[in-house]
Each structure stands twice: as structure tokens, then as C-alpha cells.
Design a protein around this motif. Structure first.
Motif, short mmCIF file in Angstrom:
data_model
loop_
_atom_site.label_atom_id
_atom_site.label_comp_id
_atom_site.label_asym_id
_atom_site.label_seq_id
_atom_site.Cartn_x
_atom_site.Cartn_y
_atom_site.Cartn_z
N UNK A 115 9.41 -7.01 3.78
CA UNK A 115 9.64 -6.42 2.12
C UNK A 115 7.12 -7.09 2.14
N UNK A 116 6.51 -7.28 1.79
CA UNK A 116 5.32 -8.08 2.14
C UNK A 116 4.14 -7.33 2.64
N UNK A 117 5.16 -6.66 4.16
CA UNK A 117 4.18 -6.23 4.66
C UNK A 117 3.94 -4.30 4.51
N UNK A 118 5.15 -3.91 3.39
CA UNK A 118 5.98 -2.32 3.14
C UNK A 118 4.61 -2.72 2.17
N UNK A 119 4.54 -3.77 1.33
CA UNK A 119 3.93 -3.37 -0.32
C UNK A 119 2.29 -3.01 0.40
N UNK A 120 1.96 -4.56 1.43
CA UNK A 120 0.73 -3.92 1.84
C UNK A 120 0.11 -2.67 2.51
N UNK A 121 0.48 -2.18 3.09
CA UNK A 121 0.84 -0.99 3.55
C UNK A 121 0.43 0.29 2.01
N UNK A 122 1.43 -0.22 0.77
CA UNK A 122 1.19 0.95 -0.17
C UNK A 122 -0.31 0.39 -0.75
N UNK A 123 -1.02 -0.21 -0.63
CA UNK A 123 -2.57 -0.34 -1.44
C UNK A 123 -3.93 0.45 -0.34
N UNK A 124 -3.20 1.01 0.72
CA UNK A 124 -4.78 1.36 1.05
C UNK A 124 -4.00 2.57 0.39
N UNK A 125 -2.99 3.83 0.72
CA UNK A 125 -2.96 4.83 -0.22
C UNK A 125 -2.90 4.83 -1.76
N UNK A 126 -3.37 4.00 -2.24
CA UNK A 126 -3.59 4.71 -3.62
C UNK A 126 -4.79 4.06 -3.95
N UNK A 127 -5.12 3.47 -3.06
CA UNK A 127 -6.83 2.81 -3.17
C UNK A 127 -8.01 4.32 -2.35
N UNK A 128 -6.72 5.52 -2.16
CA UNK A 128 -7.63 6.24 -1.11
C UNK A 128 -6.82 7.90 -1.86
N UNK A 129 -6.93 8.96 -1.12
CA UNK A 129 -7.24 10.42 -1.38
C UNK A 129 -5.30 10.87 -2.09
N UNK A 130 -4.62 10.28 -1.01
CA UNK A 130 -3.13 10.28 -1.64
C UNK A 130 -2.49 10.25 -3.36
N UNK A 131 -3.64 9.44 -3.75
CA UNK A 131 -3.32 8.73 -5.39
C UNK A 131 -4.08 9.95 -5.99
N UNK A 132 -4.61 10.64 -5.77
CA UNK A 132 -5.35 12.12 -6.45
C UNK A 132 -4.75 12.94 -6.13
N UNK A 133 -3.66 13.28 -5.19
CA UNK A 133 -2.72 14.45 -4.59
C UNK A 133 -2.70 15.40 -5.99
N UNK A 134 -1.94 16.61 -5.33
CA UNK A 134 -1.31 17.29 -6.27
C UNK A 134 -0.01 16.74 -6.48
N UNK A 135 -0.01 16.38 -4.91
CA UNK A 135 1.55 15.42 -5.89
C UNK A 135 1.60 13.97 -5.24
N UNK A 136 1.00 12.61 -5.86
CA UNK A 136 0.61 11.63 -5.87
C UNK A 136 1.68 10.39 -5.06
N UNK A 137 2.80 10.93 -5.20
CA UNK A 137 3.83 9.65 -4.95
C UNK A 137 4.49 10.27 -4.14
#
Length: 554
Positions: free
Chosen positions: A273-295
Motif C-alpha cells: 500500500x505504501x508503495x502504491x501511494x508512492x507511485x502516485x506521487x510521480x504523476x501528481x507532479x507531472x503531465x497527468x495532473x494537468x491532462x484533460x482527464x486528470x483522475x
């Protein structure tokens, strides 16, 4: 004697292969950074660029294609007499920036220069002029160069690559030690590899936070301020990186017993679970967070990154340890399980990559017309090669010959690892490149057809950018750098554009010095074709050099 000859040859071949991979990755990482790293674009302004208004406005409004944030001190309005015409701090509301301006600044031409941070944490800068009453000689912005040092841009890519590499080194050993490692084998080597990976991820994360200050504000590696750090820490980018550091620190306490010996299922689940949460920090700091469908983009990117770490990390454990140390009985039990894991990881990679490509590329034509699309095609081609090699390995496992003859599987795994290292380099470059959906956003986008090149002369390196590289009005940005890759002051700029194939003689490009190494100009190009853009930069009273670029205008 023959054995003594073969061993050095194998050692030299592996060393040469590693050196070749390193050169390839470094070449990908040090590709010249251009303004294509800016992922928001200025869609419109009020007053409009190059317009003439009857009276001085009380504010200048900039409208961007996505939400932007402030870079302290980097938005300026310069009056015709060279004085600052902006009053107070600009206000930000999503993609709209409002700059208070003194309406009594007088007649003449005003210069608006800006640098802001787009929603995906990348800086975007530019400038334009407008005139009150009648045009005059444009003023010069005496502020510092708002363009990040090229060394910083390269360092950002290196940090991204190290973060990805560390993730692979951490996930692979942790997964294999938890589920597939034979009890009789020593765990020392994989344990060291895992701790090295965790250290790399932590160092890369700290480097990202440090580099984000000069990258967004402009300047060299050590041009950082408390205000700059405050701005970074207060952003989504900073929050994601700080959360990552916290999750890494928390995982240490569960990772230590897991690496030392088989651990309980509860601890493994918490660590996952900690690893999965850590993985989410990469897209939250890059392109995906600003895409037309961020979630969707954030989840898909995290799945893509996690699948890559599982697959590549598992391959590394196979090649480096299991295929060399495990016996036939152990390999007969391990390889079928790993083959199923690899198939699931590859399937997740393909699915996540397809969804992400549909979101970020938007149209098939953008695959060929944008830098992002071409890099993605290269990544797809290399990935297809890896899939073919993986299929060969899977066939060996299915025929139950891999455990008896591990050498062919070991060679195949090393090929997979070699190609995927280059894929990681491409990924590190992709996250710094404008998504294709932005680059082809429409005719209002200044990135729609960006031409960019870097030319050398005996005196300087010249970065040339023409946008949108289409018939009609085009903006030209020129940046001069010394042989040490640092900004080089230019005393005088001259530029002409000609289309010999259509009999169009050289047209003067009026240039406006924005800083001592950056000039900007607007020119109307009436026809499509290969235009010859000739730039002369004088660096002293007697030293000058000319470079020529061929710009394809559509």
C-alpha cells in the motif's frame, strides 16, 4: 588457456555494451532543452500583441491554455521610457493573469514579459508589445534572463532518470525476496541493491525539489532563494515530492525485516500500500495532473510506472542473481511464476500506455508532427523489440528447457534490460517535453508548429525558435550562449528572412532585445516553403558571427 581467453572477451563485451548504453542514455538526456518544455501556452492577451490602443489600460490580462502559478518577480510591463509600468503584484485566477498597470504611463510602445509555471510544474515564458496612441521604439527589459540555464534542464532529466532507475532497483529485489527467493541463497546482494534503489529515489527526489527552483525561476544550479523554495514547497509539485519522501521514510521500517528474511503477509500488504501511494506521487507532479482527464491519467501513469518497475526489476534479479545462483529444481519452480508475473506486468504496461497515449497525443497526426509524438513512436518501437525478446524467453519457460539450460534465458534477459534502459532514458525526456495535445491545441497556440534548432559559430551557440512556423505572423526568439553553455551578452542583433525558391529577397526581422542574450521579433511570412533565416550577432565592438537556419514554413 582457451577459457582464460574467453572470459576477458566476455568481460570486455559486457563492458562495451554497458558503455554504449550509457552513451545512448546520456545523449537522450542532454538533448538541447527548448521552450517546448513549457506546457501551457498564451492563448490571448488584452491589449492584444502588437495592437495600438487609444489610451493607456489600467491592467494587462494574459489568458493561458491551462492554470498557471506565479514565479516571483518574473512578470513585468516596461513603459516606453524604460521604467516599470506595472503596479503591485499580478493576480492569478486559473489560466487568467491580471497585471495592474499605471494608465498614465504616456504614449508609445510597451513591453510585457512574463514567466509563469504551468499546471504540470513546467515554466512558460514569453513577451509581446502593445502601443498606446502610436508605436515608438520598443523599450528594453533590463531584468535578468528568465530562461533556465541549459545545465539545469539537463540536470532535471538526469534526476528523473535516477528516480526511475532507483525505483527499479528497489521494487525488483523487494518483490523477489518476498515471494520467489530460495531460502538457501544469501540475501546480501539483493538487499544491497534494494537499499541502493531506495537511496537513489530519495536523492533524486531531493534533487528534483532543489532543481525546480532555478528551473522555474530561471538561473543556474545554485541560483536558489528562500522565496523560491517557498513557492516550490507550496505547489502540487512540492507537495507530491514531500509526500514521497515521507512515504519512503515510513517504508524503511517495514522494508528492513522483509529484506532480511521472509515476513508476514500483513507487513507485505502494508508495504504494498505504501508503495502504491508512492507511485502516485510521480504523476501528481507531472503531465497527468494537468491532462484533460486528470483522475484517469494519474492512475494510469502510476500503473504504467509500477508495471515497469516490477518487470524491469524482476528481470534484473533474474539476470543478476537467480539464473546464476539457483539450481535446476529451484528454477523449475521460480521461472513459471515469474513468467506469469511478467505477462501481467507487460499487459498492464500496454494497456496503461495506450490509454495515456490517447489522452496525451489526441490525434494520429500528432504522433508525426510533434516532438512528443516522435519520442513516443521511438519508445513504442523499442518496447516492441523488448516484447519479442520476452516472448522468446516465455517460450523457453513453457517448453521447460529454461531451468535446464539457463544461458539462453540469461542472454535474452540482458537484451531486455539493455533496451529498457534506453526506454527509461526516453521516458525521462518525455516528461520534460510538451504533450502532443498541447503542441497541436489549435491555431491560437504558439506551440502549434514550433521550429527549434541550435546552431554553432566560432563565437557562440545560437538557439533559434520560430512559432508557429506557418504562413502569416510568426514570432522569432533568439538565445545566445557561449562555448561554456552560459548566456552570452550580445551587443547588436540583426536578422533577415528570405525565400529564394519563390524569388523573395531578404526581409528584415525587427528584433527587440529582451535581455542581454535574448532577442525577440515578429515577422509576417507570406508564403510556404523553406525560408532562409540569417542571424548576425555582434558580441563586442569588433567580434561578430552569422549563422543561417532553414525554416520549413507550412
Amino acid at each position: 588457456m582457451a577459457g582464460m581467453t574467453v572470459a576477458p572477451r566476455r568481460w570486455f563485451a559486457r563492458l562495451a555494451a554497458a558503455a554504449g548504453l550509457l552513451v545512448t542514455v546520456v545523449a537522450l538526456l542532454i538533448a538541447p532543452a527548448t521552450s517546448a518544455s513549457a506546457h501551457a501556452v498564451l492563448e490571448s492577451s488584452s491589449p492584444a500583441a502588437s495592437s495600438i490602443v487609444p489610451s493607456g489600460p489600467s491592467e494587462v490580462v494574459l489568458t493561458f491554455s491551462e492554470s498557471v502559478r506565479k514565479v516571483p518577480g518574473k512578470i513585468r510591463v516596461i513603459a516606453p521610457d524604460g521604467a516599470r509600468a506595472d503596479r503591485g503584484e499580478p493576480s492569478f485566477a486559473g489560466g487568467v493573469v491580471t497585471i495592474p498597470v499605471d494608465p498614465a504611463g504616456g504614449r508609445g510602445t510597451y513591453l510585457v514579459s512574463f514567466r509563469v509555471i504551468s499546471a504540470d510544474s513546467h515554466p512558460v515564458s514569453g513577451a509581446f508589445t502593445y502601443s498606446v496612441g502610436a508605436p515608438s521604439t520598443p523599450p528594453v527589459d533590463s531584468g535578468s534572463d528568465s530562461r533556465a540555464n541549459p545545465v539545469v534542464g539537463t540536470a532535471v532529466k538526469v534526476a528523473r532518470f535516477l528516480g526511475y532507475a532507483g525505483l527499479v532497483l528497489l521494487v525488483g529485489p523487494a518483490l523477489v525476496l518476498a515471494a520467489l527467493w530460495p531460502r538457501r541463497l544469501s540475501r546480501r546482494g539483493p538487499t544491497r541493491l534494494a537499499w541502493t534503489g531506495l537511496g537513489l529515489v530519495a536523492v533524486a527526489t531531493l534533487a528534483d525539489l532543489w532543481l525546480q527552483v532555478p528551473y522555474t525561476a530561471g538561473g543556474g544550479l545554485f541560483d536558489v532563494t528562500g522565496e523560491g523554495f517557498g513557492s516550490v514547497f507550496g505547489s502540487a509539485f512540492g507537495a507530491a515530492h514531500l509526500v514521497r519522501l515521507g512515504l519512503l521514510a515510513a517504508s524503511v521500517f517495514l522494508l528492513r525485516p522483509l529484506l532480511a528474511r521472509p515476513t508476514g503477509r500483513a507487513d507485505a500488504i502494508i508495504l504494498a500500500v505504501l508503495g502504491g501511494a508512492t507511485l502516485l506521487t510521480w504523476p501528481l507532479a507531472g503531465h497527468p495532473a494537468a491532462s484533460p482527464a486528470p483522475a484517469v491519467s494519474v492512475v494510469v501513469d502510476a500503473v504504467h510506472l509500477g508495471s515497469m518497475a516490477v518487470w524491469l526489476g524482476g528481470l534484473l534479479m533474474l539476470a543478476g542473481f537467480l539464473l546464476r545462483q539457483a539450481d535446476e529444481r529451484e528454477l523449475s519452480a521460480i521461472l513459471p511464476i515469474w513468467s506469469r508475473w511478467a505477462a501481467l506486468a507487460v499487459s498492464a504496461l500496454l494497456l496503461a500506455g495506450t490509454v495515456q497515449a490517447l489522452i496525451e497525443v489526441a490525434t494520429p497526426q500528432a504522433l508525426f508532427d510533434t516532438t512528443y509524438g516522435r519520442l513516443l513512436l521511438a519508445k513504442i518501437g523499442l518496447f516492441a523489440l523488448v516484447i519479442a525478446v520476452a516472448a522468446y524467453s516465455r517460450q523457453l519457460v513453457r517448453r521447460r528447457v529454461a531451468a535446464q539450460r539457463p544461458a539462453p534465458v540469461r542472454r535474452a534477459v540482458w537484451v531486455e534490460l539493455a533496451v529498457t534502459v534506453v526506454v527509461l532514458g526516453l521516458s525521462a525526456t518525455l516528461v520534460q517535453t510538451t504533450p502532443a495535445r498541447t503542441a497541436v491545441a489549435g491555431p491560437s497556440s504558439t506551440e502549434a508548429g514550433l521550429f527549434s534548432t541550435r546552431l554553432s559559430s566560432p563565437l557562440y551557440e545560437m538557439q533559434i525558435e520560430v512559432s508557429p512556423a506557418q504562413r502569416g505572423n510568426n514570432s522569432v526568439h533568439l538565445y545566445a550562449y557561449g562555448k561554456d553553455n552560459l548566456p552570452l551578452p550580445v551587443v547588436e542583433w540583426k536578422a533577415t528572412a528570405a525565400l529564394p525558391s519563390a524569388g523573395i529577397e531578404p526581409i528584415d526581422v525587427p528584433l527587440l532585445p529582451l535581455t542581454d542574450n535574448h532577442a525577440y521579433g515578429d515577422i509576417s511570412l507570406p508564403a510556404a516553403g523553406d525560408w532562409q533565416l540569417k542571424i548576425t550577432a555582434r558580441t563586442t565592438d569588433i567580434d561578430q558571427a552569422t549563422v543561417t537556419a532553414t525554416v520549413a514554413i507550412r
